[in-house]
Design a protein around this motif. Structure first.
Motif, short mmCIF file in Angstrom:
data_model
loop_
_atom_site.label_atom_id
_atom_site.label_comp_id
_atom_site.label_asym_id
_atom_site.label_seq_id
_atom_site.Cartn_x
_atom_site.Cartn_y
_atom_site.Cartn_z
N PRO A 63 -22.22 71.87 -28.28
CA PRO A 63 -20.99 72.14 -29.05
C PRO A 63 -19.79 72.48 -28.16
N GLU A 64 -20.02 73.17 -27.02
CA GLU A 64 -18.88 73.54 -26.14
C GLU A 64 -18.26 72.31 -25.49
N SER A 65 -19.03 71.22 -25.40
CA SER A 65 -18.48 70.04 -24.72
C SER A 65 -17.69 69.14 -25.67
N ILE A 66 -17.64 69.50 -26.97
CA ILE A 66 -17.04 68.61 -27.98
C ILE A 66 -15.59 69.00 -28.26
N VAL A 67 -14.68 68.06 -28.06
CA VAL A 67 -13.27 68.28 -28.41
C VAL A 67 -13.00 67.45 -29.67
N PRO A 68 -12.64 68.10 -30.79
CA PRO A 68 -12.37 67.34 -32.03
C PRO A 68 -11.15 66.45 -31.86
N LEU A 69 -11.23 65.24 -32.38
CA LEU A 69 -10.10 64.30 -32.27
C LEU A 69 -9.76 63.70 -33.63
N VAL A 212 -17.00 66.23 -23.25
CA VAL A 212 -16.52 66.57 -21.90
C VAL A 212 -17.52 67.56 -21.28
N GLY A 213 -18.29 67.09 -20.30
CA GLY A 213 -19.34 67.93 -19.74
C GLY A 213 -18.82 69.12 -18.93
N ASP A 214 -17.69 68.93 -18.23
CA ASP A 214 -17.14 70.00 -17.38
C ASP A 214 -16.49 71.06 -18.28
N PRO A 215 -17.01 72.31 -18.29
CA PRO A 215 -16.51 73.30 -19.24
C PRO A 215 -15.01 73.60 -19.08
N GLY A 216 -14.52 73.62 -17.83
CA GLY A 216 -13.10 73.91 -17.60
C GLY A 216 -12.23 72.81 -18.19
N LEU A 217 -12.67 71.58 -18.01
CA LEU A 217 -11.91 70.43 -18.53
C LEU A 217 -11.98 70.40 -20.06
N ALA A 218 -13.15 70.73 -20.61
CA ALA A 218 -13.30 70.76 -22.08
C ALA A 218 -12.31 71.77 -22.65
N ARG A 219 -12.19 72.93 -22.01
CA ARG A 219 -11.28 73.98 -22.50
C ARG A 219 -9.82 73.51 -22.39
N LEU A 220 -9.49 72.90 -21.26
CA LEU A 220 -8.12 72.41 -21.06
C LEU A 220 -7.74 71.41 -22.16
N LEU A 221 -8.63 70.47 -22.44
CA LEU A 221 -8.32 69.44 -23.44
C LEU A 221 -8.26 70.05 -24.84
N ASP A 222 -9.13 71.02 -25.09
CA ASP A 222 -9.11 71.69 -26.39
C ASP A 222 -7.81 72.48 -26.55
N ASP A 223 -7.33 73.07 -25.48
CA ASP A 223 -6.06 73.81 -25.54
C ASP A 223 -4.88 72.86 -25.78
N ALA A 224 -4.99 71.63 -25.26
CA ALA A 224 -3.85 70.71 -25.33
C ALA A 224 -3.73 70.02 -26.69
N ARG A 225 -4.81 70.02 -27.50
CA ARG A 225 -4.71 69.35 -28.82
C ARG A 225 -3.95 70.26 -29.78
N GLN A 226 -3.38 69.67 -30.82
CA GLN A 226 -2.70 70.52 -31.81
C GLN A 226 -3.77 71.23 -32.66
N PRO A 227 -3.43 72.38 -33.27
CA PRO A 227 -4.48 73.22 -33.86
C PRO A 227 -5.28 72.57 -34.99
N TRP A 228 -4.65 71.77 -35.85
CA TRP A 228 -5.37 71.20 -37.01
C TRP A 228 -5.39 69.68 -36.91
N ASN A 229 -5.81 69.17 -35.75
CA ASN A 229 -5.71 67.72 -35.55
C ASN A 229 -6.72 66.93 -36.38
N VAL A 230 -7.81 67.57 -36.84
CA VAL A 230 -8.80 66.86 -37.66
C VAL A 230 -8.67 67.37 -39.09
N ASN A 231 -8.50 66.44 -40.04
CA ASN A 231 -8.22 66.83 -41.42
C ASN A 231 -9.49 67.23 -42.20
N THR A 232 -9.29 67.79 -43.37
CA THR A 232 -10.43 68.33 -44.15
C THR A 232 -11.38 67.22 -44.62
#
Ligand SMILES: Cc1ncc(COP(=O)(O)O)c(C=O)c1O
Length: 341
Positions: A63-69, A212-232
């Protein structure tokens, strides 16, 4: 340069321009999308805990490696904005607005052409991608030609890329090599995008993710997405799919088997009509015919994807998604007229 995609058929034509799961959406996914539309009165959870858990269940990725898109198409603009690479080296022809997006953000765009029907040009890719500050990009299976990169080839490409290699696996679960997916545990230097949109034939719902396997990179990309980028709607569909993973995987197995049969039939139709048509592992086929083929087919009621806009291709190239069996005879007749054999 402008955007060029399929999926905008003129009224009254048969749409073969936007490839997807040939079975169409399963009833349970449509019902979930409807529930999700009703849930649109609230913001989705901006941390997307349920969504990540669902993608984890369906892919095996942590779950930590998943960035919602917002659809897997969000991967490239997010990577460009967050990583700020010097250059984007893309194995072409490939799907997307990556060249436009790179230009818009002042990133050099370097295409490396993978000719249909030939092995991937790994050496040429590596010469370009070893320059400092590279973001690499490849679709697997390739869209539009349906060629595939083995896990060993992806590893080789990643090891010569100075930065990150993004592998777009939007169609991999609908290809005939789903076992080549790297979503469970991407190798070092590789980030992998996936598309429940494609799996479940719900292009309007925009259900994607990046692993994203690298935890630092996963966090960076998650920070860069807008907060509600995936709809209900997208969240509800993913959670429903993960509620019965056996049903999800059986549905995809059936889709692959159906796609294989339809693809073989389509290849026969295209070749009998005199087109140069390429073996594909994906639910679409790229073919080359006379200039004006796309227009002629559209006038006769078959709206295909004009593939001349893909980097490395030109006039006469057309991509076909898989027509249902009842249309094959008519398509063959129309092709015969357009090709003039
Ligand atoms: C290779 C590839 N990646 C990504 C996408 C977009 O997928 P999504 O709907 O998940 O954004 C497409 C759409 O055709 C595609 O062909």
């Amino acid at each position: 340069v402008g955007r060029a995609h399929g999926g905008r058929p003129p009224p009254g034509t048969i749409d073969l321009s936007a490839p997807q799961n040939p079975l169409g959406p399963p009833h349970w996914a449509l019902a979930a999308a409807e529930r999700g539309a009703r849930a649109a009165v609230r913001y989705p959870d901006y941390e997307y805990r349920d969504y990540r858990r669902a993608v984890h269940t369906l892919t095996g990725a942590s779950p930590e490696s998943i960035v919602p898109l917002n659809g897997s198409a969000e991967a490239v603009p997010l990577l460009l904005a967050a990583l700020r690479p010097r250059r984007l080296v893309a194995l072409e022809p490939t799907f997307g607005d990556h060249a436009l997006q790179a230009r818009a953000l002042g990133v050099e765009y370097v295409p490396v052409v993978w000719r249909p029907g030939t092995p991937p040009p790994v050496d040429e890719y590596c010469r370009a991608a070893s320059a400092p500050g590279t973001l690499g990009l490849a679709s697997n299976p390739d869209n539009p030609h349906g060629g595939m990169l083995s896990p060993e080839t992806v590893r080789e490409m990643a090891s010569c890329t100075s930065g990150v290699l993004h592998v777009d696996e939007a169609f991999i679960r609908l290809s005939d090599r789903p076992g080549w997916s790297l979503q469970r545990d991407p190798p070092p230097g590789v980030v992998v995008s996936g598309s429940l949109t494609k799996d479940l034939a719900l292009p309007g719902a925009r259900i994607g993710y990046l692993i994203v396997g690298d935890p630092g990179l996963a966090r960076l990309l998650d920070d860069a997405r807008q907060p509600w980028n995936v709809n209900t709607m997208a969240v509800e569909v993913a959670v429903e799919a993960a509620g019965d993973p056996g049903r999800f995987h059986r549905f995809l197995e059936e889709a692959r088997s159906h796609a294989r049969t339809l693809r073989e039939r389509l290849l026969g139709v295209l070749r009998r009509a005199g087109l140069e048509a390429y073996e594909s592992h994906a639910p679409y086929v790229l073919a080359r015919g006379p200039g004006g083929l796309h227009r002629c087919l559209a006038e006769a009621g078959f709206y295909t994807r004009d593939a001349s806009t893909f980097t490395g291709l030109g006039e006469g190239w057309v991509r076909f998604s898989l027509p249902p069996p009842r249309l094959a005879v008519e398509l063959e007749r129309v092709l015969g007229e357009c090709v003039g054999v």
